[in-house]
Design a protein around this motif. Structure first.
Motif, PDB file in Angstrom:
ATOM      1  N   THR A  19      19.338   8.230  -4.138  1.00 41.97           N
ATOM      2  CA  THR A  19      19.179   6.930  -4.780  1.00 41.97           C
ATOM      3  C   THR A  19      18.916   7.112  -6.271  1.00 41.97           C
ATOM      4  O   THR A  19      17.918   7.713  -6.659  1.00 41.97           O
ATOM      5  N   SER A  21      19.141   4.407  -8.464  1.00 46.32           N
ATOM      6  CA  SER A  21      18.788   3.119  -9.066  1.00 46.32           C
ATOM      7  C   SER A  21      17.795   2.426  -8.146  1.00 46.32           C
ATOM      8  O   SER A  21      18.140   2.046  -7.021  1.00 46.32           O
ATOM      9  N   TYR A  22      16.557   2.297  -8.621  1.00 44.29           N
ATOM     10  CA  TYR A  22      15.485   1.719  -7.814  1.00 44.29           C
ATOM     11  C   TYR A  22      15.074   0.338  -8.332  1.00 44.29           C
ATOM     12  O   TYR A  22      15.230   0.036  -9.519  1.00 44.29           O
ATOM     13  N   ASP A  23      14.523  -0.437  -7.437  1.00 47.96           N
ATOM     14  CA  ASP A  23      13.870  -1.685  -7.810  1.00 47.96           C
ATOM     15  C   ASP A  23      12.495  -1.330  -8.379  1.00 47.96           C
ATOM     16  O   ASP A  23      11.583  -0.957  -7.637  1.00 47.96           O
ATOM     17  N   ASP A 161      13.752   4.897   0.267  1.00 48.10           N
ATOM     18  CA  ASP A 161      14.799   5.712  -0.342  1.00 48.10           C
ATOM     19  C   ASP A 161      14.218   6.868  -1.142  1.00 48.10           C
ATOM     20  O   ASP A 161      13.038   6.879  -1.503  1.00 48.10           O
ATOM     21  N   TYR A 198      12.683   2.061  -3.527  1.00 45.18           N
ATOM     22  CA  TYR A 198      13.590   1.165  -2.786  1.00 45.18           C
ATOM     23  C   TYR A 198      14.819   0.887  -3.635  1.00 45.18           C
ATOM     24  O   TYR A 198      14.704   0.424  -4.780  1.00 45.18           O
ATOM     25  N   ARG A 199      15.989   1.178  -3.077  1.00 49.69           N
ATOM     26  CA  ARG A 199      17.241   0.965  -3.812  1.00 49.69           C
ATOM     27  C   ARG A 199      17.392  -0.502  -4.204  1.00 49.69           C
ATOM     28  O   ARG A 199      16.955  -1.398  -3.467  1.00 49.69           O
ATOM     29  N   ASP A 200      18.008  -0.725  -5.359  1.00 50.22           N
ATOM     30  CA  ASP A 200      18.212  -2.108  -5.818  1.00 50.22           C
ATOM     31  C   ASP A 200      19.673  -2.537  -5.718  1.00 50.22           C
ATOM     32  O   ASP A 200      20.041  -3.623  -6.173  1.00 50.22           O
ATOM     33  N   LYS A 201      20.502  -1.682  -5.127  1.00 48.28           N
ATOM     34  CA  LYS A 201      21.900  -2.038  -4.892  1.00 48.28           C
ATOM     35  C   LYS A 201      22.465  -1.136  -3.801  1.00 48.28           C
ATOM     36  O   LYS A 201      21.887  -0.094  -3.472  1.00 48.28           O
ATOM     37  N   ASP A 202      23.582  -1.567  -3.251  1.00 45.51           N
ATOM     38  CA  ASP A 202      24.216  -0.784  -2.201  1.00 45.51           C
ATOM     39  C   ASP A 202      24.673   0.564  -2.746  1.00 45.51           C
ATOM     40  O   ASP A 202      25.046   0.696  -3.919  1.00 45.51           O
ATOM     41  N   ILE A 203      24.649   1.561  -1.867  1.00 46.84           N
ATOM     42  CA  ILE A 203      25.082   2.908  -2.229  1.00 46.84           C
ATOM     43  C   ILE A 203      26.331   3.242  -1.419  1.00 46.84           C
ATOM     44  O   ILE A 203      26.387   3.002  -0.207  1.00 46.84           O
ATOM     45  N   LYS A 204      27.308   3.793  -2.085  1.00 48.20           N
ATOM     46  CA  LYS A 204      28.549   4.169  -1.425  1.00 48.20           C
ATOM     47  C   LYS A 204      28.275   5.149  -0.290  1.00 48.20           C
ATOM     48  O   LYS A 204      27.478   6.082  -0.449  1.00 48.20           O
TER      49      LYS A 204
END
Length: 219
Positions: A19, A21-23, A161, A198-204
């Motif tokens: 991950t 990009s985190y929130d 994450d 915690y991820r802030d967007k979907d991950i491929k």
């Protein structure tokens, strides 16, 4: 004893992804992060050496000092938690450190002497890691990755994450943390770091080799 369904475990493995990009406003609870650290502490290690320490880097000023030497990645600011995992630099069989291992195992007298013989043969002949300080440190570092993997997998099972980090200037990061008085650089060095949050967007979805490419059965 409660065991987990294999499908749930595999789902966590599929969910886990590096991950980046985190929130930044969402934080892991103290209880949940304590559990993640316990997953590291309870991990197995070669001959029970446990050659690790876990530094939880929550100080914002310290994170900013580290960021330029960690490829400038924004997760140094936005992740809920950062852990620097230290590896023992001189975990030789004939040091007080190994004496502490035998103490934890309750080994005394003849049993202790026999264990020391085994440890000596292991380090000098079987795995042959006493030819250089670097070899000994690399052996300890390998153990830290067991703890790292358990922490990341356990976190994923909790919906948390993570991202392992080797992309940093080891010399500078070690110097900064040592200057902060967080460890004795003669005894320890950073093996790897890891961010959690915690991820802030979907991950491929991750790309992996096919099962048959990496597994061979010899029957």
């Amino acid at each position: 004893m409660t065991f987990f369904n294999k499908d749930d475990i595999l789902n966590a493995f599929h969910y886990r992804a590096s991950t980046r990009s985190y929130d930044g406003n969402k934080k892991i609870s103290d209880d949940d992060f304590y559990a993640i650290l316990e997953m590291g502490r309870l991990s197995p290690s070669s001959v029970g050496s446990e050659p690790w320490q876990f530094l939880v880097l929550q100080n914002a000023h310290l994170r900013q000092k580290l960021k330029p030497y960690c490829w400038g990645i924004p997760t140094m600011e936005t992740s809920s938690h950062i852990v620097a995992i230290l590896a023992k630099k001189n975990a030789r069989y004939d040091t007080p450190y190994f004496g502490q291992i035998m103490d934890r195992r309750g080994l005394t007298g003849e049993a202790r002497e026999k264990a020391l013989v085994v440890y000596k043969k292991f380090q000098t002949e079987d795995i042959a890691i006493l030819d250089s300080d670097r070899s000994l440190y690399d052996w300890a570092s390998k153990q830290t990755y067991i703890a790292l993997a358990n922490m990341m997998t356990g976190a994923a099972m909790m919906g948390i994450d993570s991202c392992p980090i080797e992309g940093f200037d080891y010399k500078e990061v070690n110097q900064i943390l040592a200057d902060e008085g967080l460890f004795d650089p003669a005894e320890w060095a950073v093996s790897v770091m890891c961010t959690f949050g915690y991820r802030d967007k979907d991950i491929k979805p991750k790309a992996r080799k096919a099962f048959d490419e990496v597994v061979k059965f010899m029957e």
